[in-house]
Enzyme design. Structure first.
Site, mmCIF file in Angstrom:
data_model
loop_
_atom_site.group_PDB
_atom_site.id
_atom_site.type_symbol
_atom_site.label_atom_id
_atom_site.label_comp_id
_atom_site.label_asym_id
_atom_site.label_seq_id
_atom_site.Cartn_x
_atom_site.Cartn_y
_atom_site.Cartn_z
ATOM 1 N N ARG A 199 12.930 -17.382 38.897
ATOM 2 C CA ARG A 199 14.309 -16.731 39.231
ATOM 3 C C ARG A 199 14.197 -16.512 40.789
ATOM 4 N NH1 ARG A 199 19.047 -14.621 39.732
ATOM 5 N NH2 ARG A 199 19.782 -13.025 38.577
ATOM 6 N N THR A 219 2.622 6.666 1.973
ATOM 7 C CA THR A 219 3.626 7.544 2.527
ATOM 8 C C THR A 219 4.757 7.915 1.622
ATOM 9 O OG1 THR A 219 3.053 6.494 4.879
ATOM 10 C CG2 THR A 219 5.273 7.651 4.686
ATOM 11 N N GLU A 220 5.134 9.053 1.738
ATOM 12 C CA GLU A 220 6.458 9.448 0.906
ATOM 13 C C GLU A 220 7.575 9.999 1.760
ATOM 14 O OE1 GLU A 220 3.719 10.943 -2.937
ATOM 15 O OE2 GLU A 220 4.942 12.141 -2.062
ATOM 16 N N PHE A 229 0.857 -1.106 0.207
ATOM 17 C CA PHE A 229 0.016 0.028 0.038
ATOM 18 C C PHE A 229 0.847 1.350 0.034
ATOM 19 C CE2 PHE A 229 -2.800 3.245 2.318
ATOM 20 C CZ PHE A 229 -4.043 2.884 1.550
ATOM 21 N N GLU A 259 0.612 4.211 10.919
ATOM 22 C CA GLU A 259 -0.824 4.233 10.755
ATOM 23 C C GLU A 259 -1.293 5.410 11.932
ATOM 24 O OE1 GLU A 259 -1.545 2.397 8.546
ATOM 25 O OE2 GLU A 259 -0.344 0.504 8.641
ATOM 26 N N ILE A 309 7.025 1.332 3.101
ATOM 27 C CA ILE A 309 6.220 0.499 2.622
ATOM 28 C C ILE A 309 6.436 -1.130 3.073
ATOM 29 C CG2 ILE A 309 4.909 -0.183 0.617
ATOM 30 C CD1 ILE A 309 4.832 2.806 1.343
ATOM 31 N N ALA A 366 -6.689 -0.575 9.169
ATOM 32 C CA ALA A 366 -5.508 -1.221 9.560
ATOM 33 C C ALA A 366 -5.215 -0.886 11.183
ATOM 34 C CB ALA A 366 -4.284 -0.787 8.913
#
Length: 393
Positions: free
Chosen positions: A277, A141-142, A138, A372, A172, A251
């Site tokens: 522990r 975004t740049e 998809f 997102e 991406i 998303a």
């Protein structure tokens, strides 16, 4: 001496299973078994190597029924939104990269075609993508435009009956292994989406390496150098930013649940470690400060689960708003990363190794916190809902 009580799982304290329907619970348990058997034995090595066998995993995930699982028709499972959310939770309990693979495939690439595409586009791509035979990515975004996608520079121009795309996309997921990319570009009609087969001349997707987060995930740049497409490549039902933003909302919904999977895995690991522990001749779990940490983390995990299930029901009823998705994403990722960091302190130095999942989850959640929609973006979405005033500029 009184016999100590048997320990209780954090989510059992909240009675979570009683809030989940039988079908949704069955889907959750199926994905949980897959993650335990297939992913957890391998994930530390994949993360360390910075390489994940996406081509091998995709058909297995398709067979599991999780690719586009909340979509109807075209080979998709058609489950409830809540079942999809619970699947995301179990996938991210394995690794955020695994959930990202499924989320980008189903909620971004497949959803874009399913919601905004032509019947021909749906028939061509969705059945193969649901089966894991074709992988999608998809491209929104740049390099210079993330939170403000309206400023994107990728351009689609008319050339006769065709479109020619030029520009770059960045960060991406699945880009370098994808068969098809859904790419958003500026046109004279506003922002439009295009279905781009990745073997189209002029398309390339160099992988981004040397990452310290989401190492078990393929992250790429998309380069569009005069990519020529027929008019039929355009998504006909999406005009303007509402198209890609509707996909992002899908998303983000998966992240509301998914982030809690990483948090749960960290908390379970911390509890088990603290029980085994010994410090000064008694279990670390028997110390007040340790129990205070475990109690606080369990409280936030349980509250996040209640919020996620509530939002899932709203989505199943068709009543979920964008503002409410921002509430879930902001709260649950923020609390998940806090749980991962706090759980790590219980393990001390052991917590920074890949023998345990805590630092891996914490590093991954650093990315989930900002993709997102960054926390700041979701704060402003909520702020605008509360005041009626936009503070984005």
């Amino acid at each position: 001496m009184a016999k100590p009580k048997t320990s209780t799982h954090p989510l059992t304290l909240f009675g979570i299973d009683h809030l989940i329907g039988e079908e949704d619970r069955a889907m959750r348990d199926t994905v949980r078994r897959f993650v335990q058997d297939r992913i957890q034995p391998e994930i530390a090595d994949w993360y360390e190597a910075g390489s994940v066998p996406v081509r091998e995993l995709a058909p297995e995930l398709g067979n599991l029924g999780v690719l586009g699982m909340h979509l109807e028709g075209y080979g998709c499972a058609g489950t409830s939104a809540t079942a999809y959310g619970l699947a995301c939770l179990e996938l991210e309990a394995g690794d955020s990269g695994l959930r990202s693979l499924v989320s980008v495939q189903g909620s971004l690439a497949m959803f874009a075609i399913w919601q905004h595409g032509s019947e021909e586009q749906k028939q061509e791509w969705l059945p193969r993508m649901a089966a894991g035979e074709a992988i999608g990515c998809f491209g929104l975004t740049e390099p210079d435009f993330g939170s403000n996608p309206a400023g994107m520079r990728t351009r689609a121009t008319r050339s006769g009956e065709d479109w020619v795309l030029t520009g770059n996309k960045l960060w991406i997921t699945n880009g370098s292994v994808a068969d098809v990319a859904v790419v958003w570009a500026q046109t004279d009609e506003g922002v439009r989406g295009f279905v781009v087969p990745t073997d189209t001349p002029g398309f390339s997707a160099p992988e981004i390496i040397k990452k310290l987060s989401l190492r078990a995930s393929v992250t790429s740049e998309l380069v569009l150098d005069n990519v020529r497409l027929p008019d039929s490549a355009m998504l006909p039902k999406a005009t303007g930013l509402s198209g890609p933003l509707s996909c992002l909302n899908e998303a983000r919904f998966g992240i509301v649940f998914g982030s809690l999977g990483a948090a749960r895995d960290c908390l379970e690991t911390a509890i088990q470690y603290a029980e085994e522990r010994e410090i000064f001749d008694k279990p670390l779990a028997a110390y007040q400060l340790t129990q205070a940490k475990l109690a606080d983390m369990s409280l936030e995990l349980g509250k996040g689960m209640l919020l996620a299930l509530h939002l899932g029901r709203l989505k199943d009823e068709g009543k979920l708003s964008t503002d409410q998705v921002s509430l879930g994403k902001l709260n649950n990722v923020r609390e998940a990363i806090a749980i991962a960091r706090e759980a790590r302190t219980i393990l001390g130095a052991a917590g920074i190794t890949l023998e345990y999942p805590l630092m891996r989850h914490a590093n991954n959640l650093e990315s989930v916190l900002t993709y997102e929609g960054t926390s700041e973006v979701h704060q402003l979405v909520i702020g605008q809902a509360l005041t009626g005033q936009s503070a984005f500029r």
